[in-house]
Design an enzyme around this catalytic site. Structure first.
Site, short mmCIF file in Angstrom:
data_model
loop_
_atom_site.label_atom_id
_atom_site.label_comp_id
_atom_site.label_asym_id
_atom_site.label_seq_id
_atom_site.Cartn_x
_atom_site.Cartn_y
_atom_site.Cartn_z
N GLU A 122 26.34 16.20 93.64
CA GLU A 122 27.12 16.28 94.87
C GLU A 122 28.02 17.51 94.79
O GLU A 122 28.72 17.70 93.79
CB GLU A 122 27.98 15.03 95.07
CG GLU A 122 28.67 15.04 96.43
CD GLU A 122 29.51 13.78 96.69
OE1 GLU A 122 30.18 13.74 97.72
OE2 GLU A 122 29.47 12.85 95.87
N ALA A 255 34.63 10.97 88.74
CA ALA A 255 33.42 10.19 88.54
C ALA A 255 32.49 10.46 89.70
O ALA A 255 32.89 11.03 90.72
CB ALA A 255 33.74 8.70 88.42
N MET A 256 31.24 10.03 89.56
CA MET A 256 30.24 10.24 90.59
C MET A 256 29.41 8.99 90.74
O MET A 256 28.94 8.40 89.77
CB MET A 256 29.36 11.44 90.22
CG MET A 256 28.26 11.73 91.22
SD MET A 256 28.94 12.15 92.84
CE MET A 256 27.57 11.66 93.89
N GLU A 257 29.20 8.58 92.02
CA GLU A 257 28.64 7.29 92.34
C GLU A 257 27.12 7.24 92.35
O GLU A 257 26.53 6.40 93.04
CB GLU A 257 29.15 6.85 93.72
CG GLU A 257 28.61 7.66 94.91
CD GLU A 257 29.51 8.82 95.32
OE1 GLU A 257 29.37 9.31 96.46
OE2 GLU A 257 30.34 9.24 94.49
N ASN A 258 26.42 8.09 91.61
CA ASN A 258 24.96 8.09 91.61
C ASN A 258 24.41 6.67 91.55
O ASN A 258 24.88 5.84 90.79
CB ASN A 258 24.44 8.87 90.39
CG ASN A 258 25.20 10.15 90.17
OD1 ASN A 258 25.18 11.05 90.99
ND2 ASN A 258 25.89 10.23 89.04
N HIS A 290 36.24 2.31 92.89
CA HIS A 290 35.87 3.27 93.94
C HIS A 290 34.38 3.63 93.82
O HIS A 290 33.65 3.58 94.82
CB HIS A 290 36.73 4.52 93.81
CG HIS A 290 36.41 5.58 94.81
ND1 HIS A 290 37.12 5.76 95.97
CD2 HIS A 290 35.45 6.54 94.82
CE1 HIS A 290 36.62 6.77 96.65
NE2 HIS A 290 35.60 7.27 95.97
N GLU A 291 33.96 4.00 92.63
CA GLU A 291 32.56 4.43 92.48
C GLU A 291 31.61 3.26 92.69
O GLU A 291 30.53 3.43 93.27
CB GLU A 291 32.35 5.06 91.10
CG GLU A 291 33.27 6.24 90.79
CD GLU A 291 33.29 7.31 91.86
OE1 GLU A 291 32.26 7.52 92.53
OE2 GLU A 291 34.35 7.94 92.04
N HIS A 294 31.06 2.55 96.35
CA HIS A 294 30.15 3.51 96.99
C HIS A 294 28.72 2.99 97.04
O HIS A 294 27.91 3.52 97.81
CB HIS A 294 30.17 4.84 96.23
CG HIS A 294 31.12 5.86 96.77
ND1 HIS A 294 31.20 6.17 98.10
CD2 HIS A 294 32.03 6.66 96.15
CE1 HIS A 294 32.11 7.11 98.29
NE2 HIS A 294 32.64 7.41 97.14
N GLU A 313 33.75 8.72 102.15
CA GLU A 313 34.91 8.79 101.25
C GLU A 313 36.13 8.08 101.83
O GLU A 313 36.83 7.36 101.11
CB GLU A 313 35.23 10.25 100.92
CG GLU A 313 34.17 10.96 100.12
CD GLU A 313 33.90 10.31 98.76
OE1 GLU A 313 34.71 9.46 98.32
OE2 GLU A 313 32.86 10.62 98.16
#
Length: 783
Positions: A122, A255-258, A290-291, A294, A313
């Site tokens: 992202e 962090a990233m919500e993959n 949060h992640e 998502h 978001e």
């Protein structure tokens, strides 16, 4: 000469891709310098689109070969991707490319982090992995094969097969490329399981480097609580057989919500009592939630284009704020969020970088991961919930998930759901999404014959291209108090829709004291002529926690502004009010700690600037220091008792009650340090069995410029712990005097443990120079 500079992208130019992607098969043959990525992508023309130009994004790729339906082709290669002639029927596009993860220092696409392969896609990182329509409205099912010597090989979805040197993953849920993830390395897992409401057994893993597995228990507990909360509050279950989190040191974001494979900055998942503060624990809890949230608000339903970023978001930030409020002290969470909003977003919204929550154009999408998109976007969801009511909000969200599951949607789609469920026309509310600027809400009042009238006047400053702003819908939560602090009118939401609007309260026995914008019901500047007597009354009696705190903040702001411009002492009424808060055992300790902290020096500087005065950082620093001295003297007899009473017995626990007590104890310690020369702080530093108390004591000493020996001891004790050393770097800069702070940061770059390529260490050193402490985890990681 051809203009090669980046060109603006406009929302009005949106057009569908022209082709649908039915399936994606990827094979990775990992090598630090020459990873091969083999793609097999099933395309078919989109019958609802007239576009037939076949363009795939691709950057910094070496194309080895390309085929369509097995026949070799020679695409036209550009710096942005490739063009190719394709059949006007379903076809399979295959490509083999070579990339160099070890040379990827941008930390986008596939890169190496201390020997671990990791991805960040992202917003537009997937185009650095292979050729693909790298846009959020192109969703497909992915199957991934990873070949390499690493012991652990992870991707999205569920594991389907593995053997010596390889592993395969299949994600059955369509997703855009920005949610793709791959991790490969020699990792160990902290494991657990979760059973969903419908009975699905889900394997949970937090993958870390060997040696860090003892710091995962809290993160796992937070994940399970988030999964349960999402079921109970939003009726949303997890939808795969496995959920993986990986901790990575070199990661640009929090962090990233993959999908099914969340990748975290290690600072946002690893925690132990010895190395992490209460604030670290709360932050980890919020980011993990949060992640995870998502998974539905961002993954199952994603955004059609990056102009709709606020949709995924803003909604997810709102949901994680709800979660934290339920897990901890709700009023304290709300106040903290408003402090952050005012510190960054209000300034962003009223300066040269102002932009709508949904912008109409951008040059570089990464520049729009802003406080406006995230934090103001969340405020709009909160306002919508206030306007329609809790029950209608719940019904609308259920319909949103039902109607748009596995779709890429827009703000119009989001608002249409609410219109259909409630019957309301939200065209005026939509202006919050499409217009920049923070409305100023001017309030006057009058009293006559038992009728109390509040007149509100709203005005939003002109913005470029928008010389005049039309009125917005503003929900204004109001309560009225009598002279004894009893509520004459409980909290009532007034719905303002005009530029000027009157609201009358009839049949009152006495003129009330108004409590306006309770809970900060709308992101506006509230302007009303009042005095310190009324502020002190509200601080003492207001039943709304936010406005109670707000009254104290206004008293403190006025006091510090005046003290920074003269040698005056603090207003005795203000000191008396703070003393009353300190000794009020009926208030939550966390709230007391928050209410007792004067406005930040940065807040005072901004207030002086808004008053057309030139702020002097040293004068503000000196004023804050004098106020601290006077607060300590005024409360001297109470501080030892408060400090002792807030001691939490037994082993350390990061729960909200214990954390609130330690926060108030730390506030008392900061004042005691001014009275006893650091004796109590040194004793706490020496005996502390957890990082919260050790770091609090060290901070109190360093703030008084008497903590040199303790700072050296802390450094020597924790030099081998990378995350604790980040705290030491930040503290070394934040407690320098204003005129020395920048020089201190520069000096620290010569420290052998400083690494400019490590995002956490860079932020710790230079982020301490910026007033951004209240930002959301994702935004802090974007700085």
């Amino acid at each position: 000469m051809k203009d090669t500079s980046p060109q603006p992208v406009f929302l009005s130019d949106y057009a569908p891709f022209g082709y649908l992607v039915d399936a994606v098969h990827l094979t990775f043959r990992l090598h630090p310098d020459s990873t091969r990525v083999i793609s097999r992508i099933e395309f078919r023309p989109d019958p609802d689109s007239a576009a037939r130009t076949f363009f795939l994004h691709g950057e910094q790729l070496s194309l080895i070969s390309a085929h369509i339906d097995g026949a070799p082709v020679t695409p036209e290669i550009t710096p942005q991707g490739l063009y190719c002639d394709v059949p006007d029927a379903p076809f399979v596009f295959e490509a083999e490319v070579e990339i160099a993860p070890a040379a990827n220092t941008a930390l986008e696409g596939l890169y190496l982090s201390s020997g671990m392969y990791c991805t960040q896609c992202e917003a537009e990182g997937f185009r650095k992995i292979t050729y693909y329509p790298d846009r959020p409205d192109v969703m497909s099912v992915f199957t991934v094969r990873i070949e390499g010597a690493e012991s652990v090989k992870l991707s999205n979805g569920n594991p389907v097969a593995q053997g010596e040197g390889w592993a395969e993953w299949h994600d059955p849920w369509p997703k855009p490329a920005y949610l793709f993830a791959l991790v490969a390395g020699d990792l160990v897992a902290h494991t657990d399981r979760f059973t969903t409401a419908s009975g699905r057994d889900v394997a949970l893993n937090i993958w870390v480097r060997p040696g860090d597995e003892g710091k995962c228990a809290f993160g796992m507990d937070a994940l399970k609580r988030a999964m349960l909360w999402d079921e109970q509050v939003y009726n949303l279950e997890y939808d795969l057989d496995i959920f993986n989190i990986v901790a990575v040191d070199d990661f640009n974001m929090g962090a990233m919500e993959n999908k099914g494979l969340n990748i975290f900055n290690s600072s946002c998942v690893l925690a132990s009592p010895e190395t992490s503060t209460d604030a670290n624990y709360e932050r980890i809890e919020a980011i993990i939630a949060h992640e995870y949230f998502h998974n539905w608000t961002g993954n199952r339903i994603t955004c059609r284009d990056w102009f709709q970023l606020c949709l995924k978001e803003g909604l997810t930030v709102f949901r994680d704020a709800q979660f934290t409020a339920d897990m901890r002290a709700g009023p304290v969470k709300r106040i903290a969020d408003v402090i952050a909003l005012r510190a960054r977003q209000f300034r962003e919204d009223n300066g040269p970088l102002a932009h709508p929550v949904r912008p109409s154009s951008y040059v570089e999408i990464n520049n729009f991961y802003t406080a406006t998109v995230y934090e103001k976007g969340a405020e709009l969801v909160g306002m919508l919930k206030t306007l329609v009511g809790d029950e209608a909000y719940t019904q609308a969200l259920a319909e949103y998930f039902r109607r748009h599951d596995r779709q890429a949607v827009t703000i119009e789609d989001w608002l249409k759901v609410f219109e259909d469920v409630t019957g309301r026309d939200l065209s005026q509310f939509k202006r919050w999404y499409t217009e920049a600027g923070t409305p100023r809400l001017r309030v006057t009042d009058s009293w006559q014959d038992g009728t109390y009238t509040l007149q509100f006047r709203q005005e939003t400053p002109p913005m470029p291209g928008k010389p005049e702003n039309e009125p917005r819908v503003i929900p204004i939560a109001v309560g009225l108090l009598d002279s004894d602090g009893h509520e004459l009118v409980p909290t009532t939401v007034l719905e303002m829709t005009d530029a000027v609007q009157n609201f009358r309260f009839k049949d009152l026995a006495t003129r009330p004291v108004p409590s306006i914008l309770r809970g900060f019901s709308a992101p506006v500047f509230l302007e009303r002529d009042t005095d310190n007597t009324e502020r002190a009354f509200l601080l003492a009696h207001d039943t709304d926690p936010f406005n109670k705190w707000e009254a104290g903040r206004a008293l403190g702001r006025e006091t510090l502004m005046r003290m920074s411009q003269s040698a005056d002492a603090a207003d005795p009424a203000y000191l008396d009010a703070l003393r009353a808060v300190l000794r009020d055992d009926g208030l939550d300790p966390a709230f007391r700690a928050l209410a007792l902290r004067p406005p930040s020096q940065d807040d005072i500087a901004q207030s002086l600037y808004d008053a057309n005065q030139i702020p002097d950082p040293q004068a503000i620093y000196d004023a804050a220091d004098r106020l601290g001295e006077q607060m300590a003297a005024h409360m001297a007899d109470l501080l030892p008792g408060i400090y002792a009473a807030m001691t939490v017995p037994g082993p350390y626990s990061p729960d909200a009650t214990a954390a609130g007590k330690r926060d108030l104890q730390g506030l008392a310690l900061s004042l005691l340090t001014r009275l006893d020369g650091g004796e109590t702080a040194r004793a706490q530093f020496a005996s502390a069995d957890n990082m919260t108390q050790q770091l609090t004591a060290l901070s109190c000493l360093m703030a008084r410029q008497i903590g040199e020996a303790e700072a050296r001891a802390f450094h020597d004790q924790w030099r081998r712990d990378r995350l604790v050393m980040d705290k030491w770097f930040a503290l070394s800069v934040s407690h320098a005097r204003p005129k020395n702070a920048a020089a201190s940061a520069v000096d620290l770059t010569a420290h052998p443990d400083f690494n400019i390529r490590n995002p956490n260490r860079f932020r710790a050193t230079f982020g301490a120079l910026a007033p951004c402490g209240g930002l959301s985890p994702r935004l802090r990681q974007r700085l």
